[in-house]
Structure formats: structure tokens, C-alpha cells
Design an enzyme around this catalytic site. Sequence first.
Site, PDB file in Angstrom:
ATOM      1  N   ASP A 274       0.547  -1.358   0.064  1.00 56.65           N
ATOM      2  CA  ASP A 274       0.081   0.049  -0.081  1.00 56.65           C
ATOM      3  C   ASP A 274       0.944   1.379   0.042  1.00 56.65           C
ATOM      4  O   ASP A 274       0.245   2.325  -0.346  1.00 56.65           O
ATOM      5  CB  ASP A 274      -0.807   0.006   1.122  1.00 56.65           C
ATOM      6  CG  ASP A 274      -1.929   1.193   1.196  1.00 56.65           C
ATOM      7  OD1 ASP A 274      -2.506   1.236   0.295  1.00 56.65           O
ATOM      8  OD2 ASP A 274      -2.137   1.906   2.172  1.00 56.65           O
ATOM      9  N   ARG A 275       2.280   0.934   0.455  1.00 60.24           N
ATOM     10  CA  ARG A 275       2.920   2.571   0.499  1.00 60.24           C
ATOM     11  C   ARG A 275       3.584   2.609  -0.914  1.00 60.24           C
ATOM     12  O   ARG A 275       4.039   3.877  -0.956  1.00 60.24           O
ATOM     13  CB  ARG A 275       4.126   2.337   1.584  1.00 60.24           C
ATOM     14  CG  ARG A 275       3.860   2.050   2.734  1.00 60.24           C
ATOM     15  CD  ARG A 275       3.485   3.294   3.300  1.00 60.24           C
ATOM     16  NE  ARG A 275       2.808   3.057   4.884  1.00 60.24           N
ATOM     17  CZ  ARG A 275       2.118   4.205   5.450  1.00 60.24           C
ATOM     18  NH1 ARG A 275       2.096   5.308   4.680  1.00 60.24           N
ATOM     19  NH2 ARG A 275       1.509   3.889   6.583  1.00 60.24           N
ATOM     20  N   LEU A 355      -7.725   6.584   1.801  1.00 61.69           N
ATOM     21  CA  LEU A 355      -7.853   7.793   0.744  1.00 61.69           C
ATOM     22  C   LEU A 355      -6.634   7.722  -0.017  1.00 61.69           C
ATOM     23  O   LEU A 355      -6.431   8.696  -0.991  1.00 61.69           O
ATOM     24  CB  LEU A 355      -8.147   8.992   1.438  1.00 61.69           C
ATOM     25  CG  LEU A 355      -9.607   9.077   2.143  1.00 61.69           C
ATOM     26  CD1 LEU A 355      -9.478  10.524   2.837  1.00 61.69           C
ATOM     27  CD2 LEU A 355     -10.824   8.920   1.088  1.00 61.69           C
ATOM     28  N   ARG A 356      -5.749   6.975  -0.080  1.00 60.89           N
ATOM     29  CA  ARG A 356      -4.464   7.049  -0.495  1.00 60.89           C
ATOM     30  C   ARG A 356      -4.488   6.855  -2.072  1.00 60.89           C
ATOM     31  O   ARG A 356      -3.897   7.288  -3.005  1.00 60.89           O
ATOM     32  CB  ARG A 356      -3.402   5.900  -0.006  1.00 60.89           C
ATOM     33  CG  ARG A 356      -1.928   6.379  -0.285  1.00 60.89           C
ATOM     34  CD  ARG A 356      -0.943   5.701   0.457  1.00 60.89           C
ATOM     35  NE  ARG A 356      -0.641   6.089   1.679  1.00 60.89           N
ATOM     36  CZ  ARG A 356      -0.713   5.277   2.775  1.00 60.89           C
ATOM     37  NH1 ARG A 356      -1.229   4.174   2.567  1.00 60.89           N
ATOM     38  NH2 ARG A 356      -0.583   5.892   3.896  1.00 60.89           N
ATOM     39  N   GLY A 357      -5.417   5.837  -2.571  1.00 60.84           N
ATOM     40  CA  GLY A 357      -5.613   5.783  -3.716  1.00 60.84           C
ATOM     41  C   GLY A 357      -6.328   7.170  -4.638  1.00 60.84           C
ATOM     42  O   GLY A 357      -5.864   7.328  -5.693  1.00 60.84           O
TER      43      GLY A 357
END
Length: 417
Positions: A274-275, A355-357
Amino acid sequence: MAASTAAILASTPFSSHSSKSSSFYLPPILGKKFYGGIGVPLKKGRSQFHVSISNVATDISPAQEQVRKLAASKENQRPVYPFAAIVGQDEMKLCLLLNVIDPKIGGVMIMGDRGTGKSTTVRSLTDLLPEIQVVAGDPFNSDPVDAEVQGPEVREKLMKGESLSIVLTKINMVDLPLGATEDRVCGTIDIEKALTEGIKAFEPGLLAKANRGILYVDEVNLLDDHLVDVLLDSAASGWNTVEREGISISHPARFILIGSGNPEEGELRPQLLDRFGMHAQVGTVKDAELRVKIVEERARFDRNPKEFRESYKADQEKLQEQISSARSFLPSVTIDHELRVKISKVCAELNVDGLRGDIVTNRAAKALASLKGRDKVTPEDIATVIPNCLRHRLRKDPLESIDSGLLVIEKFYEVFT
């Protein structure tokens, strides 16, 4: 799919192919702050001298500096395969270029078959990296202006009103070996100074060297868990905190994280996956003519690397100019509110965690528009980058046979049309 890998970057200046594509592209499947001058007397019976905590070990003699420059010049002369000479794999090349244009995208995870040029492509990026301003002699590549990426000594000098010596240097690329120790990655005590001078000095590690640069991990899915934890901590905070033998020091560690690997050798921990801002899938080239061209180009490079690099010099310089122009143009690129809402709707309907996407897709689309010389993001830009930004963030369904990138593009068309 109808679109071939050669059509991925058809509208970008660095693609050598042309395409009459439709309106949208279908992608393939501180603890305590550490400052100098603090005396720490040791208990009796343990040592014959007092230990004083000195500044970070950055003092370099003229002879050492000359050796360092000589080593750097020799390293620059090592033959690196030109980025412009890489045939195909346009999805991977685009993800790498977008991260150079906007490092805040968060890096690239490249997964694919063995022998598909993953490591070669990443290392070829070094020739295209632009120059940045750094404080001379600082081991953390500190920015003379931005306090968020300044080491402790530089910040102390600025607080005292001292002037800084500023130099231009290329963005650094640091390789993280799989067998590296935690001390080598995070930094440790300078044993030589402790024994010869009786002082405790911090010796910076690979994370310090990678600050404001690129940290590359080949076969990242084979990385030891303790190093994965270190990377997760630094990637999350942008700082590396080291607690060693009475020294507590925090220094900036903001880097573009690039990883590559073969999915057959093991999965990546979801927290680390995910990073990575973007995820590129690399497949073996099936076209026989293209395979022959790749083999011939590699043989030509092996025979005479210097001559081969010279033949691509003009293309490399053109790419450098495009990257430099895109970096300077990026702040003026805008994206309409309506498009931002649709991006978030795609993320929500795909059940993307966090919300990173959303953030990465917005940034990547703006970087692509900047690369194309436009000041406004279009739906085509979003269609190009959104599978790379979201495919690795979807929850895995063991019964699902369809590629996650196709799921993303199907949802994109559902929302945007």
C-alpha cells in the site's frame, strides 16, 4: 486486448510509436533531537576517558573529498543501459517517469516475469534524474530552503544565522541489498571515532543517503521482515529515528520507493504494498520481431557500451529536457472538481481502503498532463494512470479470475461515461 503495449504512451513525446487510439486508453493487463556539544561522563571503572556526543560525522578531509569525487566520477562512467533504448514495457516506463516528475506520488512497485528488464529499466533511470540544490557536505542531502528535508546540523546552522554552502547535484539512487543489516540501513555509531577520539558520532545509513532521492529494492518480496518494518516506518513519517548507545537522532528520509520482483517468488506484505503509489505489471514480450530487436540491441550494448550510449545520446537529452520542463510546469496543472469527484467515486465503488488511492490518482494524472505539456487534466489522463494507482489496493478475491487492472478500467468507464 485490442491495445498493444506500444500504444500505452502513444501520446507522450518519449514513445517511438504512433497510434490512432480512441478517446480513452485501455491499459494492459525524533526521539530527542540530537545536537552537538553535550558531555556525557562515563561511570568509573568502565572507561579512562569522558565521552562527548559530537555532531553527525560529516568532517571530510581534502584527501577524503578527492577520493570521494574520484569514486563518484568512476561510478558515473559505468555503462548504464539507456532508458530511451528500452523496447516496449511502456507501462513500467511511464510509472517511473511520473514519479520522477512528482516524487510525492509515492514510488512504483514493478512485478513481472523473470528476464523482462525490470532492474535494467530502473537503473537506466539514473541518467535522466534532474539536479537539485543540496547543502554541501551534508550526509542527508538537505534542502537549503525546505525545513522538512533538512538534517539536524543544517537546521542548527540556520537557527544560528550561519550561511550555507549550496551545490547542485543529481538526484541520488540508492540500492538496498536484500542482505543489508538494520544498522547499515538506519545508521549506527561511528566505531572508529569512538575508539580513536573517544566521542560518540552518528554514522548515517542508506536511508540518509536516499533522502530526496530514490531507494530501489530489487526482489522486494524477499526482503526480511525487520527491514520491511524499517521501510514502513520511514515511508509513513518521512523521518528515520535512530536510538543507539545513548544517541537519539532523527533525520529526514523522504525518498521515492521503487521495488521490483517476481510474483512467483512470494507475495508482498499488504502494508508495504500500500506504500507504493503505483503498481506496474510487466509481461514477457510475445511478438517475435520485437523479441529479436530486444536481443539485438542488448548484444550491441554488450559489444560496445560507450558507442551504444552515444547513439542514444540525443534521445536521452530530449527526455531529460521533457522531464525538467514537466517538473517546472507541474504546479500550474489543474484538475476539475467534477473529475476529482468521479475519481473518488471509482475508489469508493471498488471498496479501496483509505484515501491514498484518491490522492495518488490525482497526482499521477496531473504529472501525466504536465509531461504532455498541458495545464489541465483530461479523462484520458485519468484512464491511463488509474489502473496503476488502484489495482494493488483492491481486496483480493481468491475466486476472482479477472485481472484487477481490468476491474479498475471497467469501473472507470461505468463512472465516467
